[in-house]
Design an enzyme around this catalytic site. Structure first.
Site, PDB file in Angstrom:
ATOM      1  N   TYR A   1       0.511  -1.377   0.026  1.00 22.89           N
ATOM      2  CA  TYR A   1      -0.308  -0.242  -0.271  1.00 22.89           C
ATOM      3  C   TYR A   1       1.032   1.120  -0.439  1.00 22.89           C
ATOM      4  O   TYR A   1       2.079   1.470   0.601  1.00 22.89           O
ATOM      5  CB  TYR A   1      -1.043  -0.185   1.140  1.00 22.89           C
ATOM      6  CG  TYR A   1      -1.866   1.595   1.049  1.00 22.89           C
ATOM      7  CD1 TYR A   1      -2.504   1.587   0.435  1.00 22.89           C
ATOM      8  CD2 TYR A   1      -1.099   2.622   2.155  1.00 22.89           C
ATOM      9  CE1 TYR A   1      -3.679   2.786   0.068  1.00 22.89           C
ATOM     10  CE2 TYR A   1      -2.699   3.560   1.572  1.00 22.89           C
ATOM     11  CZ  TYR A   1      -3.304   3.156   1.158  1.00 22.89           C
ATOM     12  OH  TYR A   1      -4.424   4.765   1.213  1.00 22.89           O
TER      13      TYR A   1
ATOM     14  N   ASP B   1       8.736   2.733   1.394  1.00 21.58           N
ATOM     15  CA  ASP B   1       7.875   3.466   2.216  1.00 21.58           C
ATOM     16  C   ASP B   1       7.005   2.638   3.229  1.00 21.58           C
ATOM     17  O   ASP B   1       7.146   1.655   3.957  1.00 21.58           O
ATOM     18  CB  ASP B   1       6.072   2.640   1.359  1.00 21.58           C
ATOM     19  CG  ASP B   1       4.856   3.544   1.657  1.00 21.58           C
ATOM     20  OD1 ASP B   1       5.113   4.311   2.581  1.00 21.58           O
ATOM     21  OD2 ASP B   1       4.349   3.494   0.521  1.00 21.58           O
TER      22      ASP B   1
ATOM     23  N   LYS C   1       1.853   9.908   8.765  1.00 19.93           N
ATOM     24  CA  LYS C   1       1.118   9.903   9.839  1.00 19.93           C
ATOM     25  C   LYS C   1       2.019  10.282  11.215  1.00 19.93           C
ATOM     26  O   LYS C   1       1.684  11.457  11.880  1.00 19.93           O
ATOM     27  CB  LYS C   1       1.420   8.290  10.209  1.00 19.93           C
ATOM     28  CG  LYS C   1      -0.020   7.858   8.428  1.00 19.93           C
ATOM     29  CD  LYS C   1      -0.502   6.503   8.713  1.00 19.93           C
ATOM     30  CE  LYS C   1      -0.946   5.884   7.514  1.00 19.93           C
ATOM     31  NZ  LYS C   1      -2.322   6.070   7.560  1.00 19.93           N
TER      32      LYS C   1
END
Length: 421
Positions: free
Chosen positions: A153, A241, A268
């Site tokens: 993702y 990532d 985040k």
């Protein structure tokens, strides 16, 4: 509509917020949701307020917040030091059209935790960070194609949707799809064959080291090292990532693996609950977005590097010490072990690493959405809030007592779903 945050109630409307209509008769938000990722198969509760590791909703539920805005709130809700940093920054101005000093503080804190990387450029989200990293890789190599792992993702850009498969690529141009080569997770032979077959085609290899979309199965250290070796051998940029996995090690999960990326994307937790993303990388690559250089890649973003996100993020990183990283990972491991024992024989397992965990049917490569939704509501009824895909993320306000509550609620919810006829 009036919201009483102290008593967690909503006054002034008897209409389910999902059904509130706009002036032309449509629900004001498509399906009644501001994000597709909120959807749980039925109208969802609305958050009213949060404090520490708890959140209160409009249905009167007091929940353990193990969603944490999809892993972002590493210190839970309304941490006093993060709140104070954000308020102080906002009191001087929420954003400007010239640089602000808060960018330097967060950049220094981040780069100190990422040894081997030289510079950082901030974005508004993890999605934007990955988009920027891919563009830098393409510009520096003069190549177009990228390699990703199945189930990885990397946000919601066209390119990042491709590894999700056909269910995600509707509306994505075929040319974008053709530029992305997807390899099975941890299949070293397949990865090697793909790269060695046409090494000069590839600008980047992108790794999500703990992909939730793939069922929260870790990329193996051997697979990650093979990717590093192939990238070095063929002049390919290795992008790791860590938008989610940065929380799993003081130097990120790549630091735990001992695998050095050329570019690392994150977000985040480094925003302290505010919008943020970042690309950190080698100076030779980050030079591509240096505006003082001729032929540089333009990079903007009206709110990129805004002082509120930077100040809150700096406070969050300072608070997330190595001791806290280790304590939270130990707590997650303990919860996972407890639940695994409780659900033995039910045909379910709990996957993950450290402070991230997810319950799935044993051996499942992909979990049907209806099963995910059933488990979400089963945990919700027991006072536990996870993501709609059943990912649970821990936060620093949680202690052993809260961990025991999580384990008890999740175990009971799994038993309900597993034994339902």
């Amino acid at each position: 509509m009036k919201i009483d945050t102290e008593n967690a109630t909503v006054a002034g409307s008897a209409i389910d917020p999902h059904l509130r209509k706009g002036p032309r008769g449509y629900p004001m938000l498509p399906g009644g949701y501001g994000r597709s990722t909120y959807y749980t198969g039925a109208p969802s509760p609305y958050a009213i307020r949060g404090e520490g590791c708890r959140v209160w909703d409009d249905r009167g539920q007091k929940l353990i917040d193990a969603n944490n805005n999809f892993t972002s709130l590493i210190h839970g809700n309304v941490h006093p030091e993060i709140k104070a940093a954000a308020v102080e920054a906002m009191s001087a101005g929420s954003s400007w059209g010239i640089p602000n000093l808060y960018e330097w503080e967060l950049a220094e804190l981040l780069l100190n935790r990422l040894p081997g990387l030289d510079q950082v450029r901030f974005t508004n989200s993890g999605t934007e960070a990955v988009m920027s990293a891919v563009r830098i890789a393409r510009a520096s190599t003069g190549r177009d194609k990228v390699v990703v792992t199945k189930g990885g993702y990397h946000g919601t850009s066209d390119l990042a949707l491709v590894p999700g498969g056909p269910g995600y690529t509707r509306g994505v141009p075929q040319g974008v799809i053709d530029d992305v080569t997807t390899v099975p997770l941890n299949d070293i032979e397949h990865l090697t064959h793909v790269v060695e077959s046409a090494p000069t085609n590839y600008a980047a290899i992108i790794l999500d080291l703990l992909p939730n979309r793939a069922g929260l199965v870790s990329v193996s250290e051997e697979f990650a090292r093979t990717a590093r070796d192939l990238a070095t051998k063929h002049g390919i940029v290795l992008i790791i990532d860590e938008v989610i996995s940065l929380r799993l090690g003081y130097n990120g999960l790549s630091g735990e693996y001992g695998v050095q990326p050329d570019l690392l994307t994150t977000g985040k937790l480094i925003g302290g609950g505010f919008p943020v993303g970042a690309v950190a990388g080698l100076g030779s690559l980050m030079a591509e977005v240096d505006p003082t250089r001729s032929g540089n890649l333009p990079h903007g973003g009206t709110f990129s590097g805004n002082p509120v996100s930077m100040a809150a993020g700096a406070a969050a990183l300072r608070l997330y010490t190595e001791d806290q990283v280790n304590r939270l990972n130990d707590l997650g491991d303990s919860v996972r072990q407890t639940v695994s024992k409780s659900i033995a024989g039910l045909g379910w397992e709990v996957r993950g690493r450290g402070s991230l965990l997810r319950a799935v049917p044993e051996g499942a490569d992909k979990v049907a959405e209806d099963i995910q939704h059933r488990l979400w509501w089963a945990t919700y009824r027991r006072g536990l809030l996870g993501s709609p895909a059943n990912l649970l993320s821990l936060s620093t306000p949680m202690d052993d007592k809260v961990g025991a509550e999580i384990a008890e609620g999740l175990s009971a919810a799994i038993a309900d779903v597993a034994t339902a006829r």
